[in-house]
Design a protein around this motif. Sequence first.
Motif, PDB file in Angstrom:
ATOM      1  N   THR A  47       0.846  -1.190   0.000  1.00 15.14           N
ATOM      2  CA  THR A  47       0.000   0.000   0.000  1.00 15.14           C
ATOM      3  C   THR A  47       0.882   1.241   0.000  1.00 15.14           C
ATOM      4  O   THR A  47       1.787   1.359   0.832  1.00 15.14           O
ATOM      5  N   PRO A  48       0.632   2.175  -0.933  1.00 19.52           N
ATOM      6  CA  PRO A  48       1.430   3.417  -0.953  1.00 19.52           C
ATOM      7  C   PRO A  48       1.291   4.183   0.358  1.00 19.52           C
ATOM      8  O   PRO A  48       0.215   4.234   0.956  1.00 19.52           O
ATOM      9  N   ILE A  49       2.392   4.761   0.807  1.00 21.19           N
ATOM     10  CA  ILE A  49       2.397   5.461   2.091  1.00 21.19           C
ATOM     11  C   ILE A  49       1.403   6.618   2.104  1.00 21.19           C
ATOM     12  O   ILE A  49       0.776   6.900   3.113  1.00 21.19           O
ATOM     13  N   LEU A  52      -1.897   5.234   3.058  1.00 22.36           N
ATOM     14  CA  LEU A  52      -1.937   4.902   4.484  1.00 22.36           C
ATOM     15  C   LEU A  52      -2.148   6.158   5.330  1.00 22.36           C
ATOM     16  O   LEU A  52      -2.948   6.156   6.272  1.00 22.36           O
ATOM     17  N   ILE A  53      -1.452   7.233   4.986  1.00 20.84           N
ATOM     18  CA  ILE A  53      -1.600   8.492   5.721  1.00 20.84           C
ATOM     19  C   ILE A  53      -3.009   9.051   5.533  1.00 20.84           C
ATOM     20  O   ILE A  53      -3.648   9.489   6.493  1.00 20.84           O
ATOM     21  N   LEU A 147       7.353   1.922   9.818  1.00 23.48           N
ATOM     22  CA  LEU A 147       7.891   0.663   9.294  1.00 23.48           C
ATOM     23  C   LEU A 147       7.872   0.625   7.756  1.00 23.48           C
ATOM     24  O   LEU A 147       8.753   0.039   7.145  1.00 23.48           O
ATOM     25  N   THR A 148       6.847   1.254   7.162  1.00 22.16           N
ATOM     26  CA  THR A 148       6.748   1.221   5.702  1.00 22.16           C
ATOM     27  C   THR A 148       7.570   2.317   5.059  1.00 22.16           C
ATOM     28  O   THR A 148       7.841   2.260   3.872  1.00 22.16           O
TER      29      THR A 148
END
Length: 149
Positions: A47-49, A52-53, A147-148
């Motif tokens: 999943t692109p960061i 996620l944000i 972590l990602t």
Amino acid sequence: MISGNFLLLPTQSWLLDVVGFAPPEYLPTTLDPRMTVSGIPPEFETTPIALLITFQLFFLFFNILGEEFWWRGYILPRQEIVHGQYTWILHGLLWTLFHIFWWWNLIFLLRGALAASFVAQKSQNTTIIIIAHLLVNTLGGTIILFLTG
């Protein structure tokens, strides 16, 4: 609240074993008490960061709006008119039951719900509870983002 929550975390597994009814299979590993995740949960590895944000901010906005402003900012003061000084107990129990969809976490949630209701009622202010709720709900997401990233 946070340290107490960690002490009550094992109640998730206990409830699952006693009741014998498993949570839904579609739960992400971060919410599923049957999973033990070390490192990045598999569904977040690709999943692109930015996504996620965005999800984290979207979740936090509606979580704080719905739970803090609605429950403790709007409902609690109205319950207090009817139930008086012990409203925090009723309010904490009802807020916990509001999370019945997450039934394996009810014991885990109860302590924090009662504490949040008590503090909000006694201080007549939700600011500290909003901050505490933001901290609790962002810990996991922030760890995953680090972590990602």
